[in-house]
Scaffold this active site. Structure first.
Site: not given
Length: 333
Positions: A56, A215
């Site tokens: 990442y 979301s």
């Protein structure tokens, strides 16, 4: 904070985990100070599971978590359990070059992760995707050697199918499978979830809000940065996006009737799937973290669950969860 156990051999962790990837990569710019404050707030709220990958932002996320742990109160630092994915090969341009699951590479990746995180062991360690050139037995066997030496506590898997899970479990005890699971990504229910349950392996579910799509905060006119993964994700494109946001609006109606947010009902749905499933929330701010934590107080009865699944039936999403090239790799079993 409620707790759950990662499989029959794994650690006890919080009912929700914090996925930290978005604090470093793939979702546009992030605020370092706010990211660390969010990790601290998560630990203070009782979240114990922090998830990362050594690739990442090429180690940035591990160093970020390491800084957050160093600056957290000792009691909170000691309760943290860090899950690390390894194996993805990157280049200086940010490109992807496959996966490396050779035993020598496993040991190499682990050495760097321990240093970047500033810890003496990794709580859960797993290859991010199957290396098609290396039998899973060899990769898992190498992690098992790290367990014997005390550098790793528990062995995990990530994004693999039922056959690979069984082969890995025959090699060494597997605590957990990390895989995408949400209202609009339910592919694990046919073969993978029955396999993990048969073997006593838990599931860490990532993408529970489908990268923000469900979301309740994503709008059709939102402009995405070039370095935001969603700019090329099929579910966020054109007619696919319009269709998928229609599902969100149907879910919003049910959430409003419950007096909760769309995100909270979507997370609560994943929580309702079983005590062996730990949802990872990808909150990058304390505000979004607080909203996600509210899902722990949402109770969905049979009528609620039926209404949610009428609003968002299995396989209702338009578009794959990854671009075609990545979906082809996920076909590896």
């Amino acid at each position: 904070m409620h707790t759950r156990t990662l499989g029959t051999t794994g650690p006890q962790v919080s009912a929700l985990g914090l996925g930290c990837m978005g604090m470093s990569a793939l979702y546009g710019e992030a605020d370092r100070a706010e990211s660390i404050a969010t990790i601290h707030a998560a630990l203070d709220a009782g979240i114990t599971l922090l998830d990362t990958g050594d690739f990442y932002a090429m180690g940035h996320n591990e160093m970020l978590i390491g800084e957050a742990l160093r600056t957290a109160p000792a009691a909170l630092r000691e309760q943290a359990r860090v899950s690390v994915k390894f194996g993805a090969l990157r280049d200086p341009d940010g490109g992807w070059s496959g996966y490396d699951g050779r035993p020598a590479a496993v040991r190499n990746f682990a050495a760097y992760s321990l240093q970047r995180l500033g810890v003496d062991h990794l709580d859960v360690y797993r290859i991010a995707r199957l290396d098609p050139g290396v039998p899973i037995e060899e990769t898992v066997g190498a992690i098992a050697e790290l367990v014997e030496k005390g550098y790793v506590r528990h062995i995990g898997l990530s994004e693999v199918g039922a056959d690979t899970i069984r082969r890995a479990a025959a090699t060494a005890p597997i605590s957990d499978l990390q895989i995408e699971y949400s209202l609009i990504s339910r592919g694990i229910e046919d073969e993978v979830l029955p396999t993990t349950r048969d073997l006593g392996i838990s599931v860490t579910a990532y993408g529970v809000l489908s990268r923000g799509l469900i979301s309740g905060h994503f709008t059709p006119d939102r402009r995405l940065a070039p370095n935001d993964f969603r700019a090329v994700s099929p579910r966020f494109q054109g007619e696919n996006l319009q269709h998928n946001l229609g599902l969100v609006e149907a879910l919003r109606t049910i959430a409003a009737q419950k007096g909760v947010t769309v995100a909270q009902i979507a997370i609560a749905w994943v929580l309702s799937r079983g005590e062996d499933i730990v949802p990872l929330v990808g909150a990058r701010t304390r505000e979004r973290l607080a909203e996600s934590l509210g899902a722990l107080d949402v109770t969905l009865d049979d009528a609620d669950l039926a209404a949610v699944e009428r609003a968002v039936p299995a396989d209702a999403a338009a578009g794959d969860r990854y671009p075609a090239a990545q979906m082809a790799h996920l076909g590896s079993k």
